[in-house]
Design a protein around this motif. Structure first.
Motif, PDB file in Angstrom:
ATOM      1  N   LEU A 190       5.905   0.190   3.997  1.00  0.00           N
ATOM      2  CA  LEU A 190       4.946  -0.543   3.174  1.00  0.00           C
ATOM      3  C   LEU A 190       4.704  -1.929   3.752  1.00  0.00           C
ATOM      4  CD1 LEU A 190       3.146  -0.959   0.733  1.00  0.00           C
ATOM      5  CD2 LEU A 190       5.185  -1.494  -0.623  1.00  0.00           C
ATOM      6  N   ALA A 193       2.759  -1.705   7.073  1.00  0.00           N
ATOM      7  CA  ALA A 193       1.370  -1.333   6.803  1.00  0.00           C
ATOM      8  C   ALA A 193       0.588  -2.508   6.220  1.00  0.00           C
ATOM      9  CB  ALA A 193       1.322  -0.133   5.857  1.00  0.00           C
ATOM     10  N   GLU A 194       1.210  -3.267   5.328  1.00  0.00           N
ATOM     11  CA  GLU A 194       0.542  -4.447   4.776  1.00  0.00           C
ATOM     12  C   GLU A 194       0.162  -5.408   5.897  1.00  0.00           C
ATOM     13  OE1 GLU A 194       2.453  -4.998   0.333  1.00  0.00           O
ATOM     14  OE2 GLU A 194       3.564  -5.741   2.055  1.00  0.00           O
ATOM     15  N   PHE A 197      -2.656  -3.545   8.179  1.00  0.00           N
ATOM     16  CA  PHE A 197      -3.936  -3.379   7.499  1.00  0.00           C
ATOM     17  C   PHE A 197      -4.557  -4.714   7.100  1.00  0.00           C
ATOM     18  CE2 PHE A 197      -2.414   1.043   6.258  1.00  0.00           C
ATOM     19  CZ  PHE A 197      -3.268   1.676   7.152  1.00  0.00           C
ATOM     20  N   SER A 198      -3.778  -5.784   7.118  1.00  0.00           N
ATOM     21  CA  SER A 198      -4.319  -7.108   6.806  1.00  0.00           C
ATOM     22  C   SER A 198      -4.897  -7.785   8.042  1.00  0.00           C
ATOM     23  CB  SER A 198      -3.230  -7.996   6.192  1.00  0.00           C
ATOM     24  OG  SER A 198      -2.816  -7.484   4.940  1.00  0.00           O
ATOM     25  N   ARG A 237       1.026   4.854  -0.279  1.00  0.00           N
ATOM     26  CA  ARG A 237      -0.415   5.047  -0.072  1.00  0.00           C
ATOM     27  C   ARG A 237      -1.216   4.538  -1.270  1.00  0.00           C
ATOM     28  NH1 ARG A 237       1.685   9.905   2.113  1.00  0.00           N
ATOM     29  NH2 ARG A 237       1.219  11.059   0.193  1.00  0.00           N
ATOM     30  N   GLU A 239      -0.285   2.192  -3.360  1.00  0.00           N
ATOM     31  CA  GLU A 239      -0.188   0.736  -3.390  1.00  0.00           C
ATOM     32  C   GLU A 239      -1.173   0.107  -2.407  1.00  0.00           C
ATOM     33  OE1 GLU A 239       1.415  -3.112  -4.409  1.00  0.00           O
ATOM     34  OE2 GLU A 239       1.357  -1.155  -5.397  1.00  0.00           O
ATOM     35  N   LEU A 240      -1.289   0.686  -1.227  1.00  0.00           N
ATOM     36  CA  LEU A 240      -2.230   0.161  -0.234  1.00  0.00           C
ATOM     37  C   LEU A 240      -3.669   0.309  -0.717  1.00  0.00           C
ATOM     38  CD1 LEU A 240      -0.535   1.605   2.980  1.00  0.00           C
ATOM     39  CD2 LEU A 240      -0.560  -0.800   2.261  1.00  0.00           C
ATOM     40  N   ARG A 243      -4.471  -2.216  -3.568  1.00  0.00           N
ATOM     41  CA  ARG A 243      -4.655  -3.586  -3.081  1.00  0.00           C
ATOM     42  C   ARG A 243      -5.863  -3.725  -2.165  1.00  0.00           C
ATOM     43  NH1 ARG A 243       0.915  -5.697  -0.825  1.00  0.00           N
ATOM     44  NH2 ARG A 243      -0.472  -7.428  -0.349  1.00  0.00           N
ATOM     45  N   LEU A 245      -6.296  -2.494   0.788  1.00  0.00           N
ATOM     46  CA  LEU A 245      -5.963  -2.588   2.207  1.00  0.00           C
ATOM     47  C   LEU A 245      -6.411  -1.358   2.989  1.00  0.00           C
ATOM     48  CD1 LEU A 245      -2.427  -4.215   1.943  1.00  0.00           C
ATOM     49  CD2 LEU A 245      -4.561  -5.296   2.669  1.00  0.00           C
ATOM     50  N   VAL A 246      -6.628  -0.237   2.285  1.00  0.00           N
ATOM     51  CA  VAL A 246      -7.199   0.952   2.912  1.00  0.00           C
ATOM     52  C   VAL A 246      -8.392   1.398   2.083  1.00  0.00           C
ATOM     53  CG1 VAL A 246      -4.990   1.701   3.895  1.00  0.00           C
ATOM     54  CG2 VAL A 246      -5.702   2.561   1.655  1.00  0.00           C
ATOM     55  N   HIS A 251      -7.291   6.620   2.599  1.00  0.00           N
ATOM     56  CA  HIS A 251      -6.240   7.081   1.687  1.00  0.00           C
ATOM     57  C   HIS A 251      -6.150   8.603   1.686  1.00  0.00           C
ATOM     58  CE1 HIS A 251      -3.857   7.560  -1.961  1.00  0.00           C
ATOM     59  NE2 HIS A 251      -4.791   8.382  -2.409  1.00  0.00           N
TER      60      HIS A 251
END
Length: 280
Positions: A190, A193-194, A197-198, A237, A239-240, A243, A245-246, A251
Motif C-alpha cells: 500500500l 503504491a501510494e 501512483f502519486s 485496491r 483504498e487506492l 483516494r 490514486l487509480v 482498479h
C-alpha cells in the motif's frame, strides 16, 4: 578496524528501521548484516513492538555491542504491528534516507553501496529497491551478476503485484506518506503504491541484495493464509481507488490480475497437498 565500530566518515546517509517482535534469536544476525555493509548506514533503529518477552533485553544487548549511538532501541508502548513499528522508527530517523529490514532477514554486503550509488547518480528518485531470494543462513551471500542495472518502475507495474520486497527498499525520509496502521497485511505494498501512483519516481536494481531465511508466502502456505492475503490485496485496491490514486479501469484491471493470481496459488497449494499425500 573493529567491525562493531563503524566510522562516521564511512557512513551512508541512511537510517535503517527494523521492527522487532519476539525476535531475540534472529536480530543479532540481522544487525550484523547491516554492520557488514561495504558502505554502512549512519544509524540503525530497532523498534520493539511490545513483544512481552526477552526481546527488549536482546535488542539492548545488540546495541551495546556496537559503537554507542549507532544502534538506537525504541520500545513501543503497545503492540501495533509492523506498520506502527516502522512508523515509530521513521519518526526517530535522522538521515535523509530510510532503509527497511525485518528482524529475521539479512542484507548482502554491497546492498547500500549500490543503492546509494544509484540515488546519488539520480537524486530525483524517491525510492529504490532490488530483488530478494530465499537462502539458508549458512549459505552466505550470493555473488553479484553484472552488469548492475537500474530499471524505472512505472505506474502500470504496480497494477500487477508488489514489485518491492520490504527489506529491499530505500526511500526518502521526507516523503509525505507513512505505513497505514490499519493494515497488518500487505501494508508495505500500500505504501509503495501510494508513492508510485502519486507521481514519485521509483526504481529497482537487477541484483539479489537481501535474503529471506524462511519460505516466502506460497511455499508452504495454507488456504486460510491465501484467503487473508487476497482480502488484504482487495482492501489495498479499494483504498487506492477511494483516494483517487487509480482510475476505475485500473482498479478493475488490478482486481482481475489478483483473481488470476489467487486461482494460480490455490492450484499450487492443491498440487503440493496432493504430492505430500502421495509421499506419505
Amino acid at each position: 578496524m573493529n567491525p562493531h565500530h563503524p566510522p562516521d566518515s564511512a557512513a551512508a546517509p541512511v537510517s535503517v528501521v527494523i521492527p522487532c517482535y519476539r525476535c531475540a534469536g534472529t536480530i543479532g544476525a540481522a544487525v550484523a548484516s547491516v554492520a557488514a555493509q561495504t558502505r554502512r548506514p549512519a544509524e540503525v533503529i530497532l523498534v520493539d513492538d511490545a513483544s512481552g518477552d526477552d526481546t527488549l533485553d536482546a535488542l539492548r544487548a545488540v546495541a551495546a555491542a556496537y559503537r554507542p549511538g549507532w544502534v538506537v532501541v525504541v520500545a513501543s508502548p503497545a503492540n501495533g504491528g509492523p506498520s506502527q513499528a516502522r512508523n515509530l522508527g521513521w519518526e526517530r530517523a535522522t538521515q535523509p534516507y530510510i532503509a527497511f529490514l525485518d528482524a529475521d532477514d539479512t542484507w548482502a554486503p554491497q546492498k547500500l553501496a549500490l543503492q546509494m550509488a544509484a540515488l546519488e547518480a539520480d537524486p530525483g528518485l524517491a525510492l529504490i529497491a532490488h530483488r530478494m531470494a530465499v537462502r539458508d543462513r549458512a549459505a552466505g551471500p550470493m555473488p553479484l551478476r553484472p552488469p548492475v542495472r537500474v530499471t524505472a518502475i512505472g505506474r502500470r507495474r504496480f497494477l500487477l503485484n508488489n514489485p518491492f520486497p520490504t527489506a529491499s527498499v530505500v526511500l526518502r525520509r521526507d516523503l509525505p506518506f507513512r505505513f497505514n496502521e490499519r493494515f497488518r497485511r500487505v501494508e508495505d505494498f500500500l505504501l509503495w503504491a501510494e508513492i508510485g501512483f502519486s507521481g514519485y519516481r521509483c526504481a529497482k536494481l537487477n541484483q539479489v541484495l537481501a535474503y529471506w531465511h524462511k519460505p516466502t508466502f506460497g511455499a508452504g502456505g495454507l488456504t486460510a493464509d491465501l484467503d487473508a492475503m487476497h482480502r488484504a490485496g482487495r482492501d489495498v485496491r479499494h483504498e487506492l481507488l477511494r483516494r483517487g490514486l487509480v482510475t476505475p479501469a485500473e482498479h478493475w484491471f488490478a482486481r482481475s490480475v489478483g483473481i488470476v493470481r489467487r486461482t494460480r496459488r490455490r492450484l499450487l497449494l492443491a498440487m503440493r497437498s496432493r504430492q505430500a499425500g502421495e509421499a506419505s
